[in-house]
Every structure is written in structure tokens, then in C-alpha cells.
Design an enzyme around this catalytic site. Structure first.
Site, PDB file in Angstrom:
ATOM      1  N   ASP A 100      31.942  36.197  45.149  1.00 48.45           N
ATOM      2  CA  ASP A 100      31.850  35.315  46.316  1.00 48.45           C
ATOM      3  C   ASP A 100      32.252  33.933  45.793  1.00 48.45           C
ATOM      4  O   ASP A 100      32.940  33.850  44.754  1.00 48.45           O
ATOM      5  CB  ASP A 100      30.425  35.320  46.906  1.00 48.45           C
ATOM      6  CG  ASP A 100      30.328  34.642  48.266  1.00 48.45           C
ATOM      7  OD1 ASP A 100      30.702  35.265  49.279  1.00 48.45           O
ATOM      8  OD2 ASP A 100      29.889  33.468  48.341  1.00 48.45           O
ATOM      9  N   LYS A 143      22.769  40.321  48.977  1.00 48.03           N
ATOM     10  CA  LYS A 143      23.544  39.171  48.496  1.00 48.03           C
ATOM     11  C   LYS A 143      22.786  38.531  47.348  1.00 48.03           C
ATOM     12  O   LYS A 143      21.553  38.657  47.271  1.00 48.03           O
ATOM     13  CB  LYS A 143      23.706  38.147  49.633  1.00 48.03           C
ATOM     14  CG  LYS A 143      24.827  37.174  49.431  1.00 48.03           C
ATOM     15  CD  LYS A 143      26.176  37.735  49.850  1.00 48.03           C
ATOM     16  CE  LYS A 143      27.304  36.795  49.455  1.00 48.03           C
ATOM     17  NZ  LYS A 143      28.594  37.195  50.014  1.00 48.03           N
TER      18      LYS A 143
END
Ligand code: NDP
Length: 449
Positions: free
Chosen positions: A169, A129
Site C-alpha cells: 500500500d 489491513k
């Protein structure tokens, strides 16, 4: 919160010590360790060779400066992150978040969750991430582009279609992915389509990727309800957020015959008892990049907006938190249970606090945890990589059918695993154990890595 098994407690203590102050990361690790007690009791081998300790430690953490020039010719500095958490199953895969709250602990919690989520899809992808504390709100298109270019100028050296493949995201949609892909292509002089997912359809994106997380979460909830001989049809549904996940959750809930009566953004929430007008929400959030407070005026009648407050005060049958982490507290859960909620589907990552999960589970409310329910986004990203690798482009229908099949498989895996480990209908436990076992098996086969 349930207690962590005494064999696993030293692992948690060490994670807390080594990652001081990273509260979201602590929360995510604790939740998984709470579930793993049953695994090591049944299969003690998983507790050997510091396997669980290694699962809790990222393979690599990159932090970098992102300098850029704003429209007033002032130099701005942000901080960029990429946490490459685990590559036992495939290249690191996971989104990039642009939000002022981003810090290392948040990226580590998201990366940790991503490892198990990606394992649940059954596709060959590891977990990672990234993001930045950059706030895209009120920034011009030119500023967004210059920021994305600067961010990628450092990040590109750590990426590759077989190394690490980011996606979007919070705060990162197809516009930002386009700017980042453009800069990657310039820097490397390679048209490496598979290095980023969530791309536009004109340059290698997959149909249904935009819709995939929200659609997937809804497929999961529908299947979960079917086990109780119910469906979404006729149910009152509240969806928090009004971004990518929330919008396509609402779209699929409507397609399944549910009634969406409220949604939110960071300014407050809107209630429309006549049913949320999704076209209007898309116009406000996707086209104008505006605020939900405009909805009642534009809609005309039947709706009201509540500044601040909690969207979970709105009575519903199904709650789908799809905005951000820890947005649904224990107190909110008590209110929802009192108002008759029957199922909760986490579209966002870790949106329910541990207290909230406890309240729901004690009341017999079904909970679809984010790492399983929102896996449709990353699964479709993996399908995008597959299309890029074969220089192919699938139809919307083919991609969505594959997504639906993957979500059903994830649901059944979580349900069956929960049952196997003596906790029927505990999808949180089922997801944690099933994801862990897949990663652990690969790690054991690869030696001490
Ligand atoms: P978006 O940026 O598209 O939308 C986020 C929405 O949540 C916006 O409406 C935003 O409000 C609201 N929001 C964000 N932060 C806060 C906050 N601190 N308090 C209140 N509201 C907030 O993001 P996504 O829809 O992509 O992501 C939402 C969640 O889903 C995140 O947890 C993400 O990690 C998760 N997720 C996303 C995937 C994807 O494919 N995009 C895949 C899997 C999980 P505002 O408009 O005011 O900013």
C-alpha cells in the site's frame, strides 16, 4: 451526506462511542450505513442477530512495538498495526501502509473498506489491513530492510497463507515486500509463497500485479463511460499521486487514448499540457525516488510545477484521485464541476470527502467508488495466491485478461445493484450494497461469528 436510516442509527452511535476519535473509520462506516437503509427495508433479516453490528467490529486488532537501529546506530521505535477485520469469505487479505500518518483509526477504515472490496471481486478473500507510522522517506536501503525485518518479526505469528495475507500500500512496494517475505521465510523455515502478495517475479510474484490497481481502475472508468456511450479516448484526465496506483492509471489511460495532463506528489503538482511524460515520471519516482518538482527542468519545456496547491484546480473531463484518503474536498469538487468534469474514478481509498461525493452526484457526475474501482489490485493478489498454490506462473496477457474480466464484472454488479435498489448510476450505493450482501450471506451461514 444522506441521513442514516433510523433502524441503523443506533449502530452508528455505538460505533462512534466505541471507537472514539477514529474519524476516518467513522466516515467509512457512516457511508456504508447510509447505503444499507434500502437493504434492511427490502430484506429485514439483515438487521437481525446483530449482523450489521458484527460487520462493523473487527475480528481482531493487533498493535505492536517495532524497534530498529538506524544508520547512526540509534534505536528507533515505531508502532505496528494489523487489523483482521472479517474472514467470512476467506483468509484476511489487505495491504500494509508505511506512512507517518498511520494510526489505528486509519487502519480500521482501510480494513473495513477492504472487506466490501474483496467481496466485490467474487474471490474467496476476507478483509484486513496493516501498517506502521514509520516514514520511509529519506531512509537508506539498509534502514528500510532492518525496519521491515523487525516489523515482520512480530507480525509473522499472525500470518499464514490460509490465515492472513498482506500486500503493499502507500510506502510499501516490491522492495519492502521482498524484505518482509525474506524475514518470514527465515522465521518460519517455510517457503510459503502465498503468505504475501506483490512479490517480485523472481520469487513467486504475479505478472501484472504491479500494474493491476491502476489498470483496473481505468478499466472500471472506461466501462462506466461506455454506459453513457462515451470512452476515455480524447478525454483530458487528471490523476493525483505519482505512486504505484497513479503511474499505472496514467499508463492505461494513455493506452485508451486519453490525455493525462497533470499528476502530483505530496509536495505539489505538475501540469503538462503537451501530455505527461510517463517515462520521465517513472524515472523520477520509481528509479530516483525523487520529487515531482524536478519534472519541468528534466522535461525541458511545456510543463510547470505548482508547490502545494490543489491539483483539482486543473480543468479536466475525468478526475482520478489516486494518492490518499480525503484528498478531494467539497470545494475541490465544486471547482471540478464548474470546469466540466464528467466522471471521477477513485484509485485511492476514500479520496473524496462525503461533501465532494454529494457535489458530484447532485451535478450528475459519475463516481466510481474506490472500494469497487481500485479492487483490481487485490483481485490480482488473489490471482497471485492462486498461481502460488498451483505452483504455476501465468503470462502477463492471461493475467491482465482475467483482471479486465473481473473489473467488468464488478462494474456490472455495482450498476445492476444500484438499479435494483432504485438508485440508477449511483455506484457508491451499488458497491456498498453488493459487497455487504455477499459478506452478510456468508456470515449468516456460519452462525454467530
Ligand atoms: P504509493 O506510496 O506508491 O504512492 C502514493 C502517492 O500519493 C505518492 O505519490 C505520494 O506522494 C502521494 N501521497 C501519499 N500520501 C499523501 C498525502 N498525505 N498527501 C499528498 N500526497 C500523498 O501508494 P499507492 O499508489 O500504492 O497507494 C495510493 C492509494 O491507493 C492509497 O489510498 C492506497 O490505499 C490505494 N490503493 C493501493 C493499492 C495498491 O495495489 N498499491 C490497492 C488499492 C488501493 P510522495 O511521493 O510525495 O510520497
Amino acid at each position: 451526506m444522506s441521513p442514516v436510516d433510523e433502524k441503523l442509527q443506533p449502530i452508528l452511535t455505538e460505533v462512534l462511542r466505541r471507537n472514539a476519535g477514529e474519524t476516518e473509520f467513522h466516515q467509512a462506516v457512516r457511508e456504508v450505513l447510509e447505503s444499507l437503509g434500502r437493504v434492511v427495508a427490502k430484506h429485514p433479516g439483515y438487521a437481525e442477530n446483530a449482523l450489521i453490528e458484527r460487520v462493523c467490529e473487527p475480528e481482531r486488532q493487533i498493535i505492536f512495538r517495532v524497534p530498529w537501529v538506524d544508520d547512526q546506530n540509534q534505536v528507533q521505535i515505531n508502532r505496528g498495526f494489523r487489523v483482521q477485520f472479517n474472514s467470512a469469505l476467506g483468509p484476511y487479505k489487505g495491504g500494509i501502509r508505511f506512512h507517518p500518518s498511520v494510526n489505528l483509526g486509519i487502519i480500521k477504515f482501510l480494513g473495513f473498506e477492504q472487506v466490501f472490496k474483496n467481496a466485490l471481486t467474487g474471490l474467496p478473500i476476507g478483509g484486513g489491513k496493516g501498517g506502521s507510522d514509520f516514514n520511509p522517506r529519506s531512509r537508506s536501503d539498509g534502514e528500510i530492510m532492518r525496519f521491515c525485518q523487525s516489523f515482520m518479526t512480530e507480525l509473522h505469528r499472525h500470518l499464514g497463507e490460509n490465515t492472513d495475507v498482506p500486500a503493499g500500500d502507500i510506502g510499501v512496494g516490491s522492495r519492502e515486500i521482498g524484505y518482509m517475505f525474506g524475514q518470514y521465510k527465515r522465521l518460519t523455515n517455510r517457503y510459503e509463497s502465498g503468505v504475501l502478495t506483490g512479490k517480485g517475479l523472481s520469487y513467486g510474484g504475479s505478472r501484472a500485479r504491479t500494474e493491476a490497481t491502476g489498470y483496473g481502475a481505468t478499466y472500471f472508468v472506461q466501462r462506466m463511460l461506455e454506459r453513457r456511450r462515451e470512452t476515455l479516448e480524447g478525454k483530458r484526465v487528471v490523476v493525483s499521486g505519482a505512486g504505484n496506483v497513479a503511474i499505472y492509471t496514467m499508463e492505461k489511460v494513455l493506452a485508451f487514448g486519453g490525455a493525462v495532463i497533470a499528476c502530483s506528489d505530496s509536495g505539489g503538482y505538475v501540469v503538462d499540457e503537451t501530455g505527461i511524460d510517463l517515462d520521465l515520471i517513472k524515472e523520477i519516482k520509481e528509479v530516483r525516488r525523487g520529487r515531482l518538482s524536478e519534472y519541468p527542468r528534466l522535461k525541458g519545456s511545456g510543463a510547470h510545477h505548482v508547490e502545494g496547491g490543489s491539483i483539482w484546480d486543473v480543468a479536466c473531463d475525468v478526475a482520478m484521485p489516486s494518492a490518499t484518503q480525503n484528498e478531494l474536498s467539497g470545494k475541490d469538487a465544486v471547482t471540478l464541476v464548474k470546469n466540466g468534469v464528467g466522471a471521477v474514478g477513485e484509485g485511492a481509498n476514500m479520496p473524496c470527502t462525503p461533501d465532494a461525493i454529494d457535489v458530484f452526484q447532485s451535478a450528475g457526475v459519475l463516481v466510481a467508488p474506490g472500494k469497487a474501482a481500485n479492487a483490481g489490485g487485490v483481485a490480482t493478489s488473489a490471482l497471485e495466491m492462486q498461481q502460488n498454490a498451483s505452483r504455476d506462473s501465468w503470462t502477463f496477457q492471461r493475467t491482465e485478461e482475467r483482471l479486465a474480466e473481473i473489473m467488468c464484472n464488478i462494474h456490472d454488479l455495482c450498476a445492476d445493484t444500484a438499479e435494483e435498489y432504485g438508485a440508477p448510476q449511483n455506484y457508491v450505493l451499488g458497491a456498498n450494497i453488493a459487497g455487504f450482501v455477499r459478506v452478510a450471506e456468508a456470515m449468516r451461514a456460519l452462525g454467530v461469528i
